[in-house]
Design a protein around this motif. Structure first.
Motif: not given
Length: 168
Positions: A12-18, A38-43
């Protein structure tokens, strides 16, 4: 912060970017920020050499920690100062300075800075350490009085270091 991920959370992290995690206490998946915002946008997603640990480089949309701190790994002194600034317990020196406002906290920081500089120029190592402890403490109090976080200072130092690396 440090959190658990299972295969589904990583997918889910890889698919959504969060960032998504598995909460062992809740026994379910959770999207970081689902209640706080307070989401974490994955860079970047990095896996270790044998693929059993994952490091996320993120851009937070607010504090990462449930305590309101930007980091779950904030120094113990910052956690104490921030807690006293937030709860303002009776008799607390931190609460008294924060209630007096940022200008009062800034004046106290200036006083401590001068004392540290004088101690560094001519006094014992023990005296310098004592005065620097006062300076660091009052730096945290001023940050709390202004509603800032030590991570903001860390970010500025990282930015400066990156600029210096580019120039050299």
């Amino acid at each position: 912060m440090l959190a658990w991920m299972d295969d589904e959370a990583l997918r889910l992290t890889r698919e959504t970017g969060e960032a998504h995690f598995f909460s062992r206490s809740r026994g379910r998946l959770w999207h970081k920020g689902e209640t706080s915002g307070n989401v974490l946008a994955v860079e970047e997603v990095r896996e270790d050499c044998d693929g059993d640990a994952v490091l996320l480089r993120v851009r937070p949309a607010g504090p990462a920690c449930h305590t309101g701190s930007l980091s779950c790994f904030a120094p113990w002194l910052w956690r104490r100062v921030a807690e006293r600034a937030a709860t303002r317990p009776k008799g607390s020196y931190v609460a008294r300075l924060v209630e007096a406002g940022p200008a009062a906290a800034a004046r106290k920081l200036g006083e401590e800075g001068l004392e540290a500089a004088l101690a560094g120029a001519s006094e014992s190592d023990e005296r310098l350490i004592s005065e620097l402890a006062d300076l660091w403490f009052h730096s945290y109090v001023l940050l709390a009085a202004r509603g800032l976080d030590p991570a903001d200072v860390d970010d500025e130092l990282s930015r400066r270091a990156a600029e210096a690396d580019l120039r050299s």
